[in-house]
Design an enzyme around this catalytic site. Structure first.
Site, PDB file in Angstrom:
ATOM      1  N   LYS A  44       0.642  -1.072   0.051  1.00 26.95           N
ATOM      2  CA  LYS A  44      -0.292   0.141   0.365  1.00 26.95           C
ATOM      3  C   LYS A  44       1.343   1.325  -0.459  1.00 26.95           C
ATOM      4  O   LYS A  44       1.293   0.985   0.950  1.00 26.95           O
ATOM      5  CB  LYS A  44      -0.877  -0.284   1.501  1.00 26.95           C
TER       6      LYS A  44
HETATM    7  O1  LIG Z   1      -5.187   2.404   4.220  1.00 25.21           O
HETATM    8  C1  LIG Z   1      -5.393   3.663   4.443  1.00 25.21           C
HETATM    9  C2  LIG Z   1      -5.063   4.555   6.036  1.00 25.21           C
HETATM   10  O2  LIG Z   1      -5.178   2.455   7.252  1.00 25.21           O
HETATM   11  C3  LIG Z   1      -5.548   4.789   3.214  1.00 25.21           C
HETATM   12  O3  LIG Z   1      -6.323   6.126   4.544  1.00 25.21           O
HETATM   13  P1  LIG Z   1      -6.403   7.398   3.567  1.00 25.21           P
HETATM   14  O4  LIG Z   1      -7.091   7.066   2.729  1.00 25.21           O
HETATM   15  O5  LIG Z   1      -7.107   8.080   4.347  1.00 25.21           O
HETATM   16  O6  LIG Z   1      -4.838   7.901   3.549  1.00 25.21           O
END
Ligand SMILES: O=C(CO)COP(=O)(O)O
EC number: 4.2.1.-
Length: 272
Positions: A185
């Site tokens: 991610k």
């Molecule tokens: O995976 C995420 C937080 O764990 C992403 O959240 P946001 O889209 O708010 O950045």
């Protein structure tokens, strides 16, 4: 590892994945939009996400959303860090803590687990602890046959949300790949050209992080489309979805951009 292959195949059944993150309470407290987990999950769960990401504790509050066969998959957040407390004006050296085990995640029905790799903020001891915790959790995830997701972030005191500079994003992306992430991610680096370089140094599919709320839905959808064109395999979005005026409609639009390459103009029509 067959279990992991099966779960990965289900998450990416349509080639890409749209994940909604609701786990911010563990790191940032009750942000606007997720104060009431039952209400926010009710608005979102049936409008297209392939998976919802939350803590095992939150799952207990909203478990009915996972009862039917067509329900979204479930990604369990295992850990936390204190680097995002600027709202409370508490700036200390930074800690990382693993809270839940992979077994806890399996116990609440999770299909994958997600962890942080926070580089650059706390002391080297904290960073070393974070790395060795990920090593253990990765092994446990492999033993149970459940996909292991790492969210690698370069964070500084001046930029606690995370630094999006290309070299640093490439660095942490590769670090997380080498630890053995099945999915990464990663922050979008701001242009297709630069993000292709990030995709090229990764060992596994990348979901971009949604990030703080943008000024308009259009701005967020454009970032998403660009990232997909640069090779991202989807998105994990929190604030840009549940802090929007109509999260239900926006979820439908995001799903179509991710899975059907809908252009921004068409996606915005869904929001009218
Ligand atoms: O995976 C995420 C937080 O764990 C992403 O959240 P946001 O889209 O708010 O950045």
């Amino acid at each position: 590892m067959v279990g992991s292959e099966i779960r990965m195949a289900r998450l990416f059944e349509k080639g890409r994945a749209f994940v909604v993150a609701l786990d911010h309470g563990l790191v940032m407290g009750p942000l606007k939009g997720i104060e009431n987990p039952i209400e926010v999950v009710a608005k979102i769960a049936k409008n297209g996400p392939d998976a919802l990401q939350m803590t095992p504790a939150m799952v207990k509050l909203v478990k009915e959303n996972f009862f039917s066969r067509g329900s979204p998959m479930l990604i369990a957040r295992l850990d936390t860090a204190n680097v995002w407390r600027q709202k409370y004006k508490v700036y200390n050296e930074g800690y990382y803590a693993s809270i839940y085990t992979v077994k806890d995640a399996i116990n609440i029905g999770a299909d994958a687990v997600v962890t942080y790799l926070v580089v650059g903020y706390g002391s080297d001891i904290v960073e070393g602890y974070n790395l060795s915790a990920l090593g253990s959790l990765r092994k446990e995830a492999n033993d149970y046959g459940i996909p292991f997701i790492i969210e690698p972030l370069y964070v500084t005191k001046d930029n606690p949300d995370s630094v999006k500079e290309l070299d640093l994003v490439k660095y942490v992306t590769r670090l997380a790949s080498e630890i053995g992430a099945d999915i990464l991610k990663v922050d979008y680096t701001g242009s297709k050209e630069s993000f292709r370089q990030v995709v090229n140094v990764a060992f596994s599919p990348i979901l971009i992080r949604g990030g703080p709320k943008t000024n308009t839905n259009e701005e967020f959808l454009k970032m998403l489309r660009d990232a997909l064109e640069a090779g991202a395999k989807g998105v994990t979005v929190g604030r840009n979805l549940w802090q929007a005026d109509e999260p239900d409609k926006l979820a439908k639009a995001i799903s179509k951009v991710v899975h059907e390459n809908l252009d921004i103009g068409e996606a915005l029509k869904i929001l009218k």
